[in-house]
Design a protein around this motif. Structure first.
Motif, PDB file in Angstrom:
ATOM      1  N   PHE A  93      53.957  53.034  66.092  1.00 50.05           N
ATOM      2  CA  PHE A  93      53.306  52.766  67.373  1.00 50.05           C
ATOM      3  C   PHE A  93      52.218  51.738  67.094  1.00 50.05           C
ATOM      4  O   PHE A  93      51.430  51.898  66.153  1.00 50.05           O
ATOM      5  CB  PHE A  93      52.694  54.043  67.950  1.00 50.05           C
ATOM      6  CG  PHE A  93      53.708  55.092  68.290  1.00 50.05           C
ATOM      7  CD1 PHE A  93      54.201  55.209  69.575  1.00 50.05           C
ATOM      8  CD2 PHE A  93      54.200  55.955  67.302  1.00 50.05           C
ATOM      9  CE1 PHE A  93      55.158  56.171  69.885  1.00 50.05           C
ATOM     10  CE2 PHE A  93      55.148  56.920  67.613  1.00 50.05           C
ATOM     11  CZ  PHE A  93      55.633  57.023  68.909  1.00 50.05           C
ATOM     12  N   SER A  94      52.180  50.673  67.900  1.00 55.10           N
ATOM     13  CA  SER A  94      51.269  49.587  67.559  1.00 55.10           C
ATOM     14  C   SER A  94      50.486  49.096  68.761  1.00 55.10           C
ATOM     15  O   SER A  94      50.779  49.438  69.913  1.00 55.10           O
ATOM     16  CB  SER A  94      52.058  48.407  66.970  1.00 55.10           C
ATOM     17  OG  SER A  94      52.727  47.698  68.008  1.00 55.10           O
ATOM     18  N   ILE A 138      43.865  49.870  74.981  1.00 54.42           N
ATOM     19  CA  ILE A 138      43.253  50.039  73.660  1.00 54.42           C
ATOM     20  C   ILE A 138      43.222  51.502  73.224  1.00 54.42           C
ATOM     21  O   ILE A 138      42.624  52.354  73.883  1.00 54.42           O
ATOM     22  CB  ILE A 138      41.820  49.467  73.646  1.00 54.42           C
ATOM     23  CG1 ILE A 138      41.809  48.010  74.110  1.00 54.42           C
ATOM     24  CG2 ILE A 138      41.211  49.601  72.248  1.00 54.42           C
ATOM     25  CD1 ILE A 138      42.617  47.082  73.240  1.00 54.42           C
ATOM     26  N   GLY A 139      43.865  51.780  72.099  1.00 53.72           N
ATOM     27  CA  GLY A 139      43.819  53.103  71.482  1.00 53.72           C
ATOM     28  C   GLY A 139      44.814  54.109  72.017  1.00 53.72           C
ATOM     29  O   GLY A 139      45.000  55.173  71.408  1.00 53.72           O
ATOM     30  N   ALA A 140      45.470  53.827  73.139  1.00 51.90           N
ATOM     31  CA  ALA A 140      46.363  54.816  73.744  1.00 51.90           C
ATOM     32  C   ALA A 140      47.518  55.188  72.817  1.00 51.90           C
ATOM     33  O   ALA A 140      48.009  56.318  72.851  1.00 51.90           O
ATOM     34  CB  ALA A 140      46.905  54.290  75.074  1.00 51.90           C
ATOM     35  N   GLN A 141      47.929  54.232  71.967  1.00 49.93           N
ATOM     36  CA  GLN A 141      49.081  54.493  71.098  1.00 49.93           C
ATOM     37  C   GLN A 141      48.802  55.570  70.049  1.00 49.93           C
ATOM     38  O   GLN A 141      49.736  56.150  69.494  1.00 49.93           O
ATOM     39  CB  GLN A 141      49.533  53.190  70.413  1.00 49.93           C
ATOM     40  CG  GLN A 141      48.570  52.620  69.398  1.00 49.93           C
ATOM     41  CD  GLN A 141      47.529  51.693  70.010  1.00 49.93           C
ATOM     42  OE1 GLN A 141      47.248  51.758  71.190  1.00 49.93           O
ATOM     43  NE2 GLN A 141      46.977  50.795  69.205  1.00 49.93           N
ATOM     44  N   THR A 142      47.533  55.856  69.780  1.00 48.82           N
ATOM     45  CA  THR A 142      47.226  56.921  68.812  1.00 48.82           C
ATOM     46  C   THR A 142      47.647  58.280  69.364  1.00 48.82           C
ATOM     47  O   THR A 142      48.097  59.146  68.606  1.00 48.82           O
ATOM     48  CB  THR A 142      45.729  56.944  68.469  1.00 48.82           C
ATOM     49  OG1 THR A 142      44.949  57.117  69.665  1.00 48.82           O
ATOM     50  CG2 THR A 142      45.307  55.656  67.781  1.00 48.82           C
ATOM     51  N   LEU A 143      47.516  58.467  70.675  1.00 52.29           N
ATOM     52  CA  LEU A 143      47.976  59.707  71.304  1.00 52.29           C
ATOM     53  C   LEU A 143      49.501  59.795  71.277  1.00 52.29           C
ATOM     54  O   LEU A 143      50.061  60.862  71.019  1.00 52.29           O
ATOM     55  CB  LEU A 143      47.485  59.774  72.752  1.00 52.29           C
ATOM     56  CG  LEU A 143      45.970  59.876  72.941  1.00 52.29           C
ATOM     57  CD1 LEU A 143      45.612  59.698  74.403  1.00 52.29           C
ATOM     58  CD2 LEU A 143      45.448  61.207  72.411  1.00 52.29           C
ATOM     59  N   VAL A 190      50.117  58.733  60.205  1.00 52.09           N
ATOM     60  CA  VAL A 190      49.177  57.880  59.468  1.00 52.09           C
ATOM     61  C   VAL A 190      48.440  57.018  60.480  1.00 52.09           C
ATOM     62  O   VAL A 190      49.062  56.261  61.233  1.00 52.09           O
ATOM     63  CB  VAL A 190      49.907  56.978  58.451  1.00 52.09           C
ATOM     64  CG1 VAL A 190      48.910  56.051  57.750  1.00 52.09           C
ATOM     65  CG2 VAL A 190      50.660  57.831  57.431  1.00 52.09           C
ATOM     66  N   PHE A 191      47.127  57.165  60.519  1.00 48.29           N
ATOM     67  CA  PHE A 191      46.297  56.330  61.368  1.00 48.29           C
ATOM     68  C   PHE A 191      45.920  55.089  60.570  1.00 48.29           C
ATOM     69  O   PHE A 191      45.163  55.176  59.593  1.00 48.29           O
ATOM     70  CB  PHE A 191      45.027  57.082  61.792  1.00 48.29           C
ATOM     71  CG  PHE A 191      45.283  58.254  62.693  1.00 48.29           C
ATOM     72  CD1 PHE A 191      45.430  58.079  64.054  1.00 48.29           C
ATOM     73  CD2 PHE A 191      45.365  59.545  62.173  1.00 48.29           C
ATOM     74  CE1 PHE A 191      45.671  59.163  64.896  1.00 48.29           C
ATOM     75  CE2 PHE A 191      45.592  60.627  63.001  1.00 48.29           C
ATOM     76  CZ  PHE A 191      45.744  60.440  64.370  1.00 48.29           C
ATOM     77  N   PHE A 192      46.439  53.941  60.970  1.00 52.86           N
ATOM     78  CA  PHE A 192      46.219  52.705  60.216  1.00 52.86           C
ATOM     79  C   PHE A 192      45.310  51.788  61.023  1.00 52.86           C
ATOM     80  O   PHE A 192      45.754  51.139  61.981  1.00 52.86           O
ATOM     81  CB  PHE A 192      47.539  52.007  59.896  1.00 52.86           C
ATOM     82  CG  PHE A 192      47.422  50.949  58.832  1.00 52.86           C
ATOM     83  CD1 PHE A 192      47.760  51.225  57.522  1.00 52.86           C
ATOM     84  CD2 PHE A 192      46.953  49.681  59.139  1.00 52.86           C
ATOM     85  CE1 PHE A 192      47.631  50.261  56.529  1.00 52.86           C
ATOM     86  CE2 PHE A 192      46.822  48.711  58.164  1.00 52.86           C
ATOM     87  CZ  PHE A 192      47.163  49.000  56.856  1.00 52.86           C
TER      88      PHE A 192
END
Length: 372
Positions: A93-94, A138-143, A190-192
């Motif tokens: 996810f990017s 911004i950041g939504a892909q972490t969820l 993995v949070f990159f």
């Protein structure tokens, strides 16, 4: 963690220094023991090719062929080093800048620019390449990644989810919420974080008094801070994080310290907020030059190999340009396609109204289903 250099007065993992010299590490050398000269040469070729693709896409935007383009210049090692550590059954996810990661996943080069040309809402089939299309929020892909990783855990497989985001995203609540869930459910994600020093015009020092890698342990997530311009160190750190995920040990946070050498997007002018001396300082740490120096020192990169790689990069860039210019404009009514999985009466009503509206433009050059 082995330490050989500091950034913002903080330590990070490094296996190739800015001059290209190999830095020994008792902890990480075994992780990349199989990465020989040929493997490093392949990583070098990847970085050269994606930089050339990025340059070509930027030129296409300046020439009016793309509406926008978010350059990755300077971040090639962070993306190639991590992307090449993944397996085909992992899922990525990017954000909108991970063109090099997409390249490693097998995304066709023309698919990198479809959405930026405005001819589609999505550039590729996520399931065909194991990578979701870029997320602009911004950041939504972490969820999304954390939810997907929860599914992996429930399925009982040993694949992993990897999510890419920038330093600016760490100031968003979505990232914190994703880390809470990831830690609580011990999911294989993995949070990159590519810390490229600038969230558009805001420096990372304004967002965080310490390093970004200091934050995840507060959520119960171990972190690795790595020189993001060192492709070998990034590769090693990603392998370690993936191994933890596959072993059922939960999430890992990687902070890859790198630098955005170009604008945030082609709509941005970084000279308005960034000191030219800072840019020049980071040029001395260029990820491609660093690996080239190392490969030349070991004899793995000859003049003939360099010529071959540059020719490959030129050919891939030509493929991108030709593919971009050949993309057909979509029929306007296709915007209603694939909105819902099943037929939807309200959507059909809207489609019919829009078709009637478009029919009023007959004879002025519009090509639509309604005018045929």
């Amino acid at each position: 963690m082995p330490v050989t250099e500091t950034s913002q007065s903080q330590e990070f993992l490094q296996l190739l220094d800015p001059s290209g010299a190999r830095v020994a590490s008792a902890e990480y050398d075994p992780v990349v023991a199989d990465v020989d000269g040929a493997a490093l040469l392949a990583l070098y070729e990847d970085m050269v090719v994606v930089r050339r693709l990025d340059t070509e896409a930027t030129a296409l935007q300046r020439q009016g062929e793309l509406a926008l383009w978010p350059p990755l210049l300077g971040q090639e090692a962070a993306q190639i080093g991590s992307g090449r550590a993944l397996r085909s059954d992992d899922f990525v996810f990017s954000s909108y800048r991970e063109h090099a990661v997409a390249y490693t996943r097998g995304v066709e080069v023309v698919d990198l620019v479809r959405v930026w040309r405005g001819v589609t809402a999505s550039g590729w089939d996520p399931y065909a390449v194991g990578m979701a299309t870029p997320q602009v929020i911004i950041g939504a892909q972490t969820l999304h990644a954390t939810g997907y990783a929860m599914g992996i855990r429930f399925d009982g497989t040993d694949s992993a989810a990897v999510v890419y985001f920038g330093d600016g995203a760490t100031s968003e609540g979505d990232v914190s919420e994703a880390m809470v869930f990831a830690a609580s459910f011990t999911v294989p994600v993995v949070f990159f974080c590519q810390n490229n020093q600038w969230a558009i015009s805001e420096p990372v020092t304004l967002q965080s008094g310490g390093t970004l890698a200091d934050r995840p342990p507060g959520f119960g997530i171990p972190s690795i801070r790595v020189d993001g311009n060192d492709v070998l160190a990034v590769h090693a750190a990603t392998r370690v994080a993936l191994a933890r995920a596959r072993a059922g040990e939960g999430p890992t946070f990687i902070e890859a310290v790198t630098y955005r050498m170009g604008p945030h997007t082609t709509a941005d002018d970084p000279t308005r907020y960034r000191d030219a001396a800072e840019l020049e300082s980071w040029r001395t740490r260029d990820p491609i030059s660093r690996l080239a120096e190392h490969l030349r020192s070991t004899g793995a990169l000859s003049d003939d190999e360099e010529e071959r790689i540059q020719a490959t990069a030129k050919a891939v860039a030509a493929e991108l340009r030709a593919g971009c210019l050949a993309l057909p404009d979509p029929d306007p009514l296709t915007m209603f396609d694939e909105v819902y999985a099943e037929p939807h009466p309200e959507l059909e009503r809207q489609r019919a109204e829009y078709a009637e509206y478009l029919a009023g433009f007959d004879g002025v050059g519009l090509t639509t289903e309604a005018s045929r």
